[in-house]
Design an enzyme around this catalytic site. Structure first.
Site, mmCIF file in Angstrom:
data_model
loop_
_atom_site.group_PDB
_atom_site.id
_atom_site.type_symbol
_atom_site.label_atom_id
_atom_site.label_comp_id
_atom_site.label_asym_id
_atom_site.label_seq_id
_atom_site.Cartn_x
_atom_site.Cartn_y
_atom_site.Cartn_z
ATOM 1 N N GLU A 173 0.840 -1.192 0.000
ATOM 2 C CA GLU A 173 0.000 0.000 0.000
ATOM 3 C C GLU A 173 0.880 1.250 0.000
ATOM 4 O OE1 GLU A 173 -2.369 2.915 -0.182
ATOM 5 O OE2 GLU A 173 -3.193 0.893 -0.381
ATOM 6 N N ASN A 214 -14.384 7.128 2.283
ATOM 7 C CA ASN A 214 -15.643 7.416 1.586
ATOM 8 C C ASN A 214 -16.786 7.564 2.593
ATOM 9 O OD1 ASN A 214 -16.377 4.796 2.313
ATOM 10 N ND2 ASN A 214 -16.056 3.938 0.284
ATOM 11 N N HIS A 268 -16.402 7.696 -8.364
ATOM 12 C CA HIS A 268 -16.718 6.324 -8.755
ATOM 13 C C HIS A 268 -15.951 5.953 -10.037
ATOM 14 C CE1 HIS A 268 -20.875 6.862 -6.606
ATOM 15 N NE2 HIS A 268 -19.855 6.788 -5.755
#
Length: 528
Positions: A55, A111, A468
């Site tokens: 990551e 989010n 999105h």
């Protein structure tokens, strides 16, 4: 074992090559977002499989992550890639902020926490696109039932009860959102128990949203599927590690190169490499690895390994339009909360909906629209999303991995998209004008009671991303497809993509849940 190498406590081989550390695993998963966390977590269930999860961003131990109501505080921070698009001619030549999650959990850590599976028509279309029934709605429904622990009204045909993802209806429901749903019903939208039950098989409707919240805390796919296994010897998770390219031996992917806290490092994969970096970073890494449109790569001096024209093309998204209304006297919910959703289509057909809409108790629109139109001191916003005919692209700026990608949204390149946006704005106005909404609505509307051309001008000034992003390494069987139905990158071996970039088009709602389903499918394919 070669001279100079040793076995570490984690069970993998380390050594040196050209001054760079080398580490060996069975499967390397690049990106710890919704899909990557699912791939790594599922693969780690088999303790004979050595899994590395890489990551680029930081850990997720932060109240701004764990508290779902503080999501907006992460935008523009170290947890946000902070991309900026190229100026768009049809959006008043604005450069749009293009936030995407960076850190453990990826977008699912910053989010709004919405769990939206996608419509039946979405998945059936994807199955047709890649000629594989394993992607149709019936099949994906089984995946979701395996993934979920559902804390709402029982729906055994559609909802799971023993999966890692804890999903519930938003609660306690604020009266504002009840009024929004009443208003939506009054203009013709049927109300359902959940957006992911029967509504996901209909053309339109409204419902209380589903969310990944448990005991008031965000439970991201990383928290649900990776964090509980981090003590296993076969699972290694590295943060602050930026993948720069895939390493090949001939046509086979055998590892990745990365910068780990600024130091170059190379990781070997004996079985597979999985890119789960999102719809911007995944095509960027593919192109930096020589996989992409040959003409584009050659123009930048990047050697071509596989000429795939679809890499970076077909960038899709939900366009976001903030429909702002002055607030009335009735008490509003907290600004960052949104608890209800509406779906509808442009022509009323029983099909995957073209539009979706949430709401929030704040004036939410672009800085340019704020400057041009002036916002009410107290306001609420209908957050209107729409599917577009238009498509954008992601390209390399140059051969330097440190350079930001070139992102073209393509918004309103197809003129009919702007017409549809005006139509959707008018429908949102009709919900706001409903009797149930009157206690919450003041007198001002942005841009006001004006003509359709004036609404179109506002939309061009206010248009933004709904975050999105998808489609830039899409699956399919045609020449522009990047991956096949098993998510394998065409023209090479040992390399898969598992994230929203494989979606041929954006699903009817938010993309987190579809990414988890994609990650589940990828892990199942790798295991078998």
């Amino acid at each position: 074992m070669d001279a100079g190498q040793q076995r570490t406590e984690a069970g993998f081989v380390t050594g040196r090559s050209g001054g760079e550390a080398i580490h060996e695993f069975d499967v390397i998963v690049c990106g710890a977002g919704s899909a990557g966390s699912t791939v790594a977590g599922m693969l780690a269930l088999d303790e004979s499989v050595r899994v590395l999860l890489l990551e680029a961003g930081p850990e997720d131990a932060d109240e701004r992550v764990s508290d779902p109501d503080r999501w907006i505080e992460n935008l523009g921070t170290e947890r946000d890639w902070g991309y900026v698009t190229e100026p768009g001619a049809q959006v008043d030549n604005r450069r749009l902020p293009y936030s995407m999650g960076k850190g453990l959990g990826g977008g699912s850590s910053i989010n709004v926490g919405i769990w939206s599976r996608g419509h039946r028509g979405d998945w059936d279309e994807f199955a047709t696109t890649c000629a594989d029934p394993r992607w149709d709605y019936r099949s994906i429904l089984g995946v979701y039932r395996e993934l979920e622990t559902w804390h709402g009204k029982p729906d055994p045909d559609r909802r799971g009860t023993a999966g890692p993802m804890h999903v519930r209806p938003a609660q306690p429901l604020h009266p504002f959102f009840s009024a929004m749903l009443d208003g939506a019903e009054s203009v013709g939208l049927d109300r359902y128990d959940s957006p992911n039950g029967e509504l996901a098989e209909r053309g339109s409707g409204c419902a209380v949203r589903d969310e990944i919240v448990e005991d008031g805390q965000r439970r991201s796919p990383y928290r649900a599927q990776v964090a509980p296994r981090c003590q296993q010897r076969n699972l290694t998770v590295l943060t602050q590690t930026l993948v720069t390219r895939v390493v090949f031996d001939g046509s086979r992917a055998v590892g990745v190169e990365a910068l780990s806290e600024g130091r170059p490092v190379r990781f070997r994969a004996t079985r597979e490499v999985v890119l789960s970096l999102g719809a911007v970073q995944t095509p960027k890494i593919l192109m930096q690895s020589g996989i992409g449109p040959a003409r584009h790569l050659e123009s930048l001096g990047v050697g071509v390994r596989a000429d795939l024209s679809g890499v970076g093309a077909n960038l899709d998204d939900h366009l976001l339009i903030g429909c702002v209304f002055e607030a009335g006297a009735q008490e509003m919910p907290p600004p960052t909360r949104t608890q209800a959703v509406c779906f509808w289509g442009a022509d009323g057909r029983v099909d995957s909906p073209k539009f979706l809409m949430y709401s929030g108790a704040i004036a939410f629109t672009s800085p340019e629209a704020v400057a041009r139109y002036s916002m009410p001191e107290s306001a609420f916003t209908f957050l209107l999303g729409m599917r577009l005919r238009s498509r954008g692209s992601v390209r390399l700026a140059d051969a330097d991995p440190a350079s930001a990608p070139v992102i073209e949204t393509g918004y309103f390149h197809e003129p009919d998209d702007l017409r549809d946006a005006v139509e959707a704005y008018r429908f949102a106005e009709s919900i706001a004008a409903a009797q149930a909404m009157r206690p919450y609505r003041g007198s001002r509307v942005i841009p006001g009671a004006v003509s359709d051309p004036e609404v179109a001008a506002y939309i061009r000034a206010a248009a933004a991303t709904f975050w999105h992003q998808c489609g830039t390494a899409r699956l399919g069987v045609d020449d522009d497809a990047v991956v096949d139905s098993e998510l394998r990158v065409r023209g090479v071996e040992g390399l898969r993509v598992a994230d929203a970039s494989v979606l041929p088009r954006v699903t009817s709602g938010n993309t987190m849940a579809p990414c988890v389903a994609i990650g589940h499918r990828a892990a199942s394919l790798i295991r078998h």
